[in-house]
Design an enzyme around this catalytic site. Structure first.
Site, short mmCIF file in Angstrom:
data_model
loop_
_atom_site.label_atom_id
_atom_site.label_comp_id
_atom_site.label_asym_id
_atom_site.label_seq_id
_atom_site.Cartn_x
_atom_site.Cartn_y
_atom_site.Cartn_z
N THR A 138 0.84 -1.20 0.00
CA THR A 138 0.00 0.00 0.00
C THR A 138 0.87 1.25 0.00
O THR A 138 1.90 1.28 0.67
CB THR A 138 -0.95 0.07 1.22
OG1 THR A 138 -1.68 1.29 1.18
CG2 THR A 138 -0.22 -0.01 2.53
N ASP A 140 -0.06 3.90 1.25
CA ASP A 140 -0.42 4.66 2.45
C ASP A 140 0.46 4.34 3.66
O ASP A 140 0.43 5.05 4.65
CB ASP A 140 -1.88 4.40 2.83
CG ASP A 140 -2.85 4.94 1.79
OD1 ASP A 140 -2.64 6.09 1.35
OD2 ASP A 140 -3.78 4.22 1.40
N ARG A 184 -6.63 8.54 3.18
CA ARG A 184 -7.97 8.53 3.77
C ARG A 184 -7.89 8.64 5.29
O ARG A 184 -8.55 9.46 5.91
CB ARG A 184 -8.69 7.24 3.38
CG ARG A 184 -10.12 7.13 3.88
CD ARG A 184 -10.70 5.78 3.48
NE ARG A 184 -10.62 5.59 2.04
CZ ARG A 184 -11.55 6.01 1.18
NH1 ARG A 184 -12.62 6.63 1.62
NH2 ARG A 184 -11.40 5.79 -0.11
#
Length: 307
Positions: A138, A140, A184
């Site tokens: 990921t 993130d 997010r």
């Protein structure tokens, strides 16, 4: 753990990265060498292709071809965003049985880890002996137990370099420039924009992460302060910034099967913040906003050495 012989299967899921195929090829190479693995397959488009039995024989690929794939960004097998239901899990187990799949590697992020867990629970309930592995991926950098998640370093380098260039653009033209970065719930990517600040007056001058509450009035005050201090203002803001009640400052209406609201595919946050600055900050004569969106995920030329 007792020895288990059969075939291995690899799938890719979720948002791709610049190095997701490095993990794929590494798995193929090790599976081919493993004494308990008779063959290795790839599922096209993750569990969606698995349910439809769209499988390819990865063990037949040459070393030269695999090396080319490893150096190519984005998911070579195709990706998917889909959460298995009880019905689909049962279908997947039937495919496992039909092809004697005893090892399943699912390359992805948090949602992919959940998928692997759900399939593992279904296999236990059915009594089907299979080893399920989640392979971390990921941009993130927010997976539990992972200090560095493959894909993050390359995306972070993209963000840092983009802000370095945009800072020079902002220095030339002045005004306020707002850049919305993926994130997010985790602000690692947006925080990477700080690497662009080599000198005291370099941007980004303001950085906003989803781990903190976003206050609209404080934001406008800070922008005005930077304009007075530097004559310009470059802002880095995570797409997932929220107010004190936990409400997203701006979001889309589309929701995937895991319940994730679309954020990166819309310029809503950038437009909202730009309008806010135009109407609330008296010193702002020129205001622009960009949404980096998906560009950073599979960008050539910025792969980090760590990745």
């Amino acid at each position: 753990m007792a020895s288990l012989r059969g075939h291995a299967l690899i799938g890719q899921s979720g948002g791709p990265t610049a190095v997701i195929n490095q993990s794929l090829v590494g798995l193929v190479e090790r599976c081919v060498e493993h004494r308990d693995i008779a063959g290795v397959y790839g599922a096209l488009n993750g569990i969606q292709g698995l349910m439809e039995e769209r499988l390819i024989d990865l063990g037949r690929e040459s070393r030269e071809e695999l090396e080319k794939v490893a150096l190519t960004p984005a998911a070579a097998l195709g990706s998917v965003r889909q959460k298995p239901t009880q019905e689909s899990a049962e279908r997947i187990l039937k495919v496992f049985e039909a092809h004697d799949i005893r090892y399943f590697f699912y390359v992805g992020g948090n949602d992919s880890a959940e998928t692997a867990h759900l399939l593992n629970e279904a296999a236990i309930a059915k009594g089907y002996d299979v080893r399920l592995f989640h392979v971390p991926k990921t941009i993130d950098n927010d997976l539990a137990c992972c200090d560095h998640t493959p894909g993050y370093g390359s995306a972070a380098r993209f963000v840092a370099q983009a802000f370095m260039g945009d800072d020079q653009d902002n220095r030339s033209l002045g005004g306020v420039k707002i850049n919305v970065v993926m994130g997010r719930h985790a602000g690692w990517l947006t925080a990477a924009s700080r690497l662009a600040r080599r000198n005291p007056d370099d941007g980004p001058h303001l950085i906003y992460l989803p781990e903190q509450t976003f206050d609209r009035n404080a934001f406008c005050d800070s922008v005005e302060e930077m304009l007075h201090q530097h004559g310009r203002c470059l802002v880095a803001v995570s797409e997932g910034v929220h107010d004190a009640s936990g409400n997203l400052i701006a979001k889309g209406t589309e929701v995937d099967s895991h319940g994730n609201v679309q954020l990166s595919g819309t310029g809503a946050l950038g437009d909202y913040l730009a309008t806010l600055v135009k109407t609330q900050v008296t010193a702002a004569s020129r205001v622009r906003a960009d949404t980096f969106g998906y560009l950073k995920r599979s960008f050539f030329g910025v792969v980090s050495e760590q990745d």
